[in-house]
Write a protein that holds these residues in place. Sequence first.
Motif: not given
Length: 417
Positions: A89, A91, A231-232, A237-238, A262, A265-266, A407
Amino acid sequence: MNDLVIVFPGQGSQFPGMGKNWYDAHESVRDRFRQASDIVGYSVEDLCFTASSGELTRTAHAQVALLVLSHAMYEVLTQDRDRMPPVAAMAGHSLGEITALLAAGALAFEDAVRLVKVRGEAMQACAAEGGTGMIAALGTPAAEVEKCVAEFDAEGRTVQVANYNSARQTVLSGTLDDLKAITAHLEERGCKVARLNVGGAFHSTFMADAVPAYARAVEETAFREPAVPVYSTVTGRAYGSAREIKDALAVQLTGPVLWSSVVARLAERDVALWLEVGPKQVLKKLIGDAVDGADVLSLDADLDQARAALGKLAERRRREPGLAGLCLGAAAATRNRNFDEEQYTEGVVLPYRKLQELAQVDKDRLTDAQKATALDLLGTIMATKRVPEAERRERIASILQRTGDVHLQTSAEVPAG
């Protein structure tokens, strides 16, 4: 814990001379600098290596320079395929999110440079009206800072949360007078406050005049779905589509940066290594403070350590089975409680053969869609073998946790059987 997460810094990480060692050592970096210079109409090389700190710090210049250098560093990093594990992922903080989208293949380099040029110029023009800035509230939980801002704004002021950087670092935007007043308000409550050396009240409604030009540029830019989840910092979220990217970027200038969301979440992915790609190590410090025991490195500051850590991670990933292989193993090890031959053939034998085919695919090339199919096949096999639903869900969750694919949890189907 095999996941590699790449993060890219935003404005504020620039400094005179940044990237000189990368520029001197790699032709690919020099090529990117030349390409970008042709697009923006000035020498990015001179800007980074010989211009004054004031010139580089100007919003219009800093954003282009950071995008170009960070992406060029990422390209060098990924040239050594044998020592580079797949990226799980990406970011980026504010501007860095565009770098992440570029690195993930969501847009072309030339388009990214043009977009950031418009972004920086629009923000700089908006900030040129003067009288606004940003401060960082340090050492105090974000919820308490929010409460303080709400109390302060109730008196007719306009201070806004601009960045949720970590649980104890919150950045505020506002007029210089209001920021001076709320600084005293915060310090009375035991909060440490630092004024930021920026040219305006970014990520707040004070940037509203910058939105039209930037939103047009975003809409005109050709985006596609990222090859790697990005990820935004607008939603936490992605991204799921090119349309989502455009919608989020269009409001990014006036909305807060949800960096702490972010990172949280990661962190659910059980990340083995966080790597900041770009100058300085601002994000390394933020992530280190937010995630207990996180292995966080900066490519710029910890080059040798980063290369060694990536090599070890690549080797470890090569030795361990991927998601499809784990699903295959779980299917084979599951006790059968269904002795209906026709049901067994349909619900176990045939799905198992399909799982075998997926397990032959290079685990690092397996798409999320293929992974979801493998999970569905395992779910069907376990349901046919009459494994209780709670146990089926637990086993699938365990596989997702082990591979770092949490995810996919919501998309994983566990047939009722």
